[in-house]
Design a protein around this motif. Structure first.
Motif, PDB file in Angstrom:
ATOM      1  N   LEU A 115      80.944  19.151  -9.329  1.00 26.19           N
ATOM      2  CA  LEU A 115      81.245  18.398  -8.114  1.00 26.19           C
ATOM      3  C   LEU A 115      80.161  18.513  -7.052  1.00 26.19           C
ATOM      4  O   LEU A 115      79.786  17.519  -6.436  1.00 26.19           O
ATOM      5  CB  LEU A 115      82.594  18.860  -7.540  1.00 26.19           C
ATOM      6  N   ALA A 116      79.651  19.739  -6.837  1.00 29.34           N
ATOM      7  CA  ALA A 116      78.665  19.945  -5.769  1.00 29.34           C
ATOM      8  C   ALA A 116      77.413  19.083  -5.949  1.00 29.34           C
ATOM      9  O   ALA A 116      76.973  18.438  -4.986  1.00 29.34           O
ATOM     10  CB  ALA A 116      78.310  21.418  -5.660  1.00 29.34           C
ATOM     11  N   PRO A 117      76.785  19.043  -7.142  1.00 30.60           N
ATOM     12  CA  PRO A 117      75.604  18.174  -7.289  1.00 30.60           C
ATOM     13  C   PRO A 117      75.898  16.709  -6.999  1.00 30.60           C
ATOM     14  O   PRO A 117      75.084  16.025  -6.375  1.00 30.60           O
ATOM     15  CB  PRO A 117      75.206  18.381  -8.756  1.00 30.60           C
ATOM     16  N   ILE A 174      75.413  12.095  -3.287  1.00 36.31           N
ATOM     17  CA  ILE A 174      76.015  10.969  -2.558  1.00 36.31           C
ATOM     18  C   ILE A 174      75.731  11.082  -1.063  1.00 36.31           C
ATOM     19  O   ILE A 174      75.402  10.084  -0.392  1.00 36.31           O
ATOM     20  CB  ILE A 174      77.536  10.928  -2.823  1.00 36.31           C
ATOM     21  N   MET A 175      75.839  12.293  -0.515  1.00 39.72           N
ATOM     22  CA  MET A 175      75.562  12.489   0.909  1.00 39.72           C
ATOM     23  C   MET A 175      74.098  12.196   1.232  1.00 39.72           C
ATOM     24  O   MET A 175      73.788  11.594   2.272  1.00 39.72           O
ATOM     25  CB  MET A 175      75.922  13.922   1.308  1.00 39.72           C
ATOM     26  N   LEU A 176      73.187  12.605   0.348  1.00 36.27           N
ATOM     27  CA  LEU A 176      71.760  12.329   0.575  1.00 36.27           C
ATOM     28  C   LEU A 176      71.469  10.834   0.510  1.00 36.27           C
ATOM     29  O   LEU A 176      70.692  10.304   1.322  1.00 36.27           O
ATOM     30  CB  LEU A 176      70.924  13.079  -0.460  1.00 36.27           C
ATOM     31  N   MET A 177      72.092  10.163  -0.435  1.00 34.98           N
ATOM     32  CA  MET A 177      71.889   8.717  -0.547  1.00 34.98           C
ATOM     33  C   MET A 177      72.436   7.995   0.677  1.00 34.98           C
ATOM     34  O   MET A 177      71.803   7.073   1.202  1.00 34.98           O
ATOM     35  CB  MET A 177      72.556   8.189  -1.821  1.00 34.98           C
TER      36      MET A 177
END
Length: 230
Positions: free
Chosen positions: A179-181, A186-189
């Protein structure tokens, strides 16, 4: 970790802090720390694996030995029978004990050294009982059967405790490894569409190609370390 190694480690860390982004230096710090932990615990894990079947076979071997003693055989003959019965690592250790006795070492010393090598609580109890019987006498067959029952019960308790720990650890492992990766990506994108590039491509590749795999490997080793010696 020895002082020269620590000095070299922190020197490289400071150099990276000066010539590379902060993220690279921190990833180096985390990676070296994990490698050190792996190197530290790897010999212990391999030692545990070499005797992984000993505790599983020990209750059956002790009951077998008790039956042999009840039938009228002496301790030495009983040990030979258990050695030939192929109880895995325990039979191999008994073979070493019998060879040492054959070449002049006392039975007590050979058995004590065996218990030290194996680092098994159950085997240590059995050896202490055998040595006590050799010194002062007693019903060794009955004592070995009681120890075998206690070892079996302890194995069941340890398995239950390990399964409870494992259930909690699996949740953490699933979050970090799966989940973390995905969440971070998604947050970086999402952040990149608003603010532009947040971190460089090289740092992102290092994070997903080195850091996360190392974290997963480290957690796997930690999970193996928690495994009971049964």
């Amino acid at each position: 970790m020895k002082k020269p190694t620590i000095l070299l480690f922190f020197t490289l860390f400071l150099v990276l802090m000066l010539i590379s982004p902060f993220e690279i230096a921190m990833m180096y710090l985390v990676a070296v720390g994990m490698i050190y932990v792996l190197v530290l615990y790897y010999p212990q894990i391999m030692s545990q694996r070499s005797y992984s079947d000993l505790n599983r076979e020990l209750p059956y071997a002790l009951r077998h030995m008790g039956i042999e003693l009840k039938s009228g055989k002496g301790l030495h003959d009983s040990l030979i029978t258990i050695r030939n019965a192929d109880y895995g690592s325990f039979s191999k250790e008994l073979n070493r004990v019998l060879e040492e006795v054959k070449y002049g070492k006392s039975t007590e010393d050979a058995l004590l050294e065996m218990s030290k090598r194996s680092k098994s609580e159950g085997l240590t109890r059995a050896v202490q009982q055998i040595i006590g019987t050799l010194r002062v006498g007693g019903n060794l067959a009955y004592s070995l059967e009681v120890i075998a029952k206690d070892i079996s019960f302890d194995m069941q308790i340890k398995l239950k405790e390990y399964s409870q720990k494992l259930n909690s650890f699996i949740l953490i492992y699933t979050f970090i490894a799966i989940l973390a990766p995905v969440i971070i990506l998604i947050m970086l994108m999402a952040g990149s569409t608003v603010m532009g590039d947040i971190i460089s491509t090289s740092v992102l590749m290092l994070t997903y190609g080195v850091l996360f795999p190392m974290i997963v490997m480290f957690m796997g080793v930690f999970m193996k370390k928690l495994e009971p010696k049964i």
